[in-house]
Design a protein around this motif. Sequence first.
Motif: not given
Length: 79
Positions: A40-41, A43-45, A47-48
């Motif tokens: 999840e991290l 994927t999140y990073f 996306s930034l």
Amino acid sequence: MRIFLFGSAKNNKSPNDLDLLLTYNNEVISLEEISKIKKELKTYFYSLDLGITIDLLFLSYIEERQISFVRKECALKIY
């Protein structure tokens, strides 16, 4: 959970990557949960779109104490 910054980003305003150590209590958080958090991290990073690679290292509190990673790397606690 604790988060530490280590590597070139700790002392460099233009690092090649961002190295983060996340330490956790393995009596509370399972390896399956760590795997999910890591995914999840990432994927999140991603996306930034920061333009920099973020490398995540996970160690249980016990593992970190055994190898003294924070001390050896002079890691900076950020959370």
